[in-house]
Design an enzyme around this catalytic site. Structure first.
Site, mmCIF file in Angstrom:
data_model
loop_
_atom_site.group_PDB
_atom_site.id
_atom_site.type_symbol
_atom_site.label_atom_id
_atom_site.label_comp_id
_atom_site.label_asym_id
_atom_site.label_seq_id
_atom_site.Cartn_x
_atom_site.Cartn_y
_atom_site.Cartn_z
ATOM 1 N N ASP A 111 1.402 -1.519 0.239
ATOM 2 C CA ASP A 111 -0.293 -0.090 0.095
ATOM 3 C C ASP A 111 1.003 0.700 -0.195
ATOM 4 O O ASP A 111 2.899 1.325 0.680
ATOM 5 C CB ASP A 111 -0.487 0.021 1.309
ATOM 6 C CG ASP A 111 -1.872 0.861 1.216
ATOM 7 O OD1 ASP A 111 -2.198 1.740 0.467
ATOM 8 O OD2 ASP A 111 -1.367 1.966 2.546
ATOM 9 N N ASP A 113 0.193 5.096 1.199
ATOM 10 C CA ASP A 113 0.210 6.000 1.830
ATOM 11 C C ASP A 113 0.331 5.393 3.595
ATOM 12 O O ASP A 113 -0.847 4.504 4.363
ATOM 13 C CB ASP A 113 -1.249 7.085 1.769
ATOM 14 C CG ASP A 113 -1.508 6.976 0.576
ATOM 15 O OD1 ASP A 113 -0.202 7.936 0.036
ATOM 16 O OD2 ASP A 113 -2.240 7.327 0.005
HETATM 17 MG MG LIG Z 1 -2.911 2.627 4.044
#
Ligand SMILES: [Mg+2]
Length: 298
Positions: A111, A113
């Site tokens: 992922d 962020d």
């Molecule tokens: Mg995230």
């Protein structure tokens, strides 16, 4: 070790371009998406089955008017082929093994962020969110070193991230691209290069109509992972999804990957994940510790 195998046993060969055996093409594509091994035993030139199968035995066409009888004859003698040799490729009296099992690669899906880059606090709105502009982008501690470790151990490192900011009208497309560029520049300054980036730009309630759809790629759905699997021939069972949210664990689990949660302090999400049946295999405070944990188990 248990292994699911999709056996494709056909007289003729499916052909995606010519629309031949459409249902078989769909079945093969699905098998690829979910990471199932594919064994093909087919006539003619092998067609689409030969393109996607891990092992494909192509039955030679001696007489084009007798393809089916040849296939039937092959079925009688194929019992001896139920344990194909471990290494590629070998030729036998009736066809060719096309072995690709050892070529499949393992991957670490990240992922973005909260895993690769720090989340940003916006005091005017009182929220913590993804960076909206490139100057807000900061790599998290240890990310370049962690990516290097994974790649040195033979993993492809691939971003798989929902980015609905454009759809919601929070950011402009050029800002999204500039953030990607900034990420790659910051990584390249430490000689680190990603193997792939897969983003879902959609949202079911997007303000921007173009992105308003209930797509198959927005996590928790595993579409981003499947796209990478198809593009790079990835073995999901040997791969990891590393994220900082419930939807990351759900997407990784749905695709058949191992899952690891990046969590600061104690894991507030763990009870929720346990209830959803997607509790990660472990929780680590950052990507570097995640890399050390995963690679120690190799
Ligand atoms: Mg995230």
């Amino acid at each position: 070790m248990k292994m699911t195998v999709f056996l494709c046993y056909r007289s003729a060969a499916a052909n995606r371009e010519k629309n031949v055996s459409v249902n078989l093409v769909k079945a093969l594509e699905y098998a690829r998406q979910v990471g199932t091994r594919i064994l093909g035993i087919v006539g003619r030139d092998g067609g689409y089955t030969a393109e996607v199968a891990d092992v494909c035995i192509i039955i030679p066409v001696v007489d084009s008017g007798n393809i089916t009888p040849h296939t039937e004859a092959f079925r009688v003698s194929s019992g001896t082929l139920s344990s194909p040799p471990p290494d590629a490729p070998v030729r036998n009296e009736v066809g060719i093994y096309k072995m690709r099992l050892s070529n499949r690669t393992k991957a670490v899906f990240l992922d973005r962020d909260g895993v690769v880059n720090e989340l940003v606090y916006f005091p005017e709105h009182g929220i913590i969110d993804s960076p909206f502009i490139a100057s807000q982008f900061r790599l998290c501690r240890g990310v370049p070193e962690a990516i290097k470790k994974f790649q040195s151990a033979g993993y492809k490192v691939i971003i798989a991230s929902n980015q609905p900011g454009i759809a919601k009208g929070h950011i402009l497309p050029q800002d999204f691209q500039q953030i990607r560029k900034t990420m790659k520049i910051q990584l390249s300054q430490q000689d680190v290069f990603l193997d792939g980036e897969y983003y879902c730009l959609h949202h079911p309630e997007a303000k921007v109509e173009r992105y308003r759809t209930d797509c198959t790629c927005r996590k928790p759905k595993p579409g981003l992972i499947y796209n990478a699997v198809l593009d790079m021939d990835i073995d999901v069972a040997e791969s990891w999804f590393i994220g900082d949210n419930l939807t990351d664990m759900q997407a990784g689990r749905s695709a058949g990957c191992h899952t690891l949660l990046i969590g600061k302090m104690h894991c507030q999400l763990c009870a929720l994940m346990y209830n959803e049946g997607v509790k990660p295999e472990t929780v680590k405070p950052d990507l570097l510790e995640a890399a050390d944990f995963i690679l120690k188990g190799e």
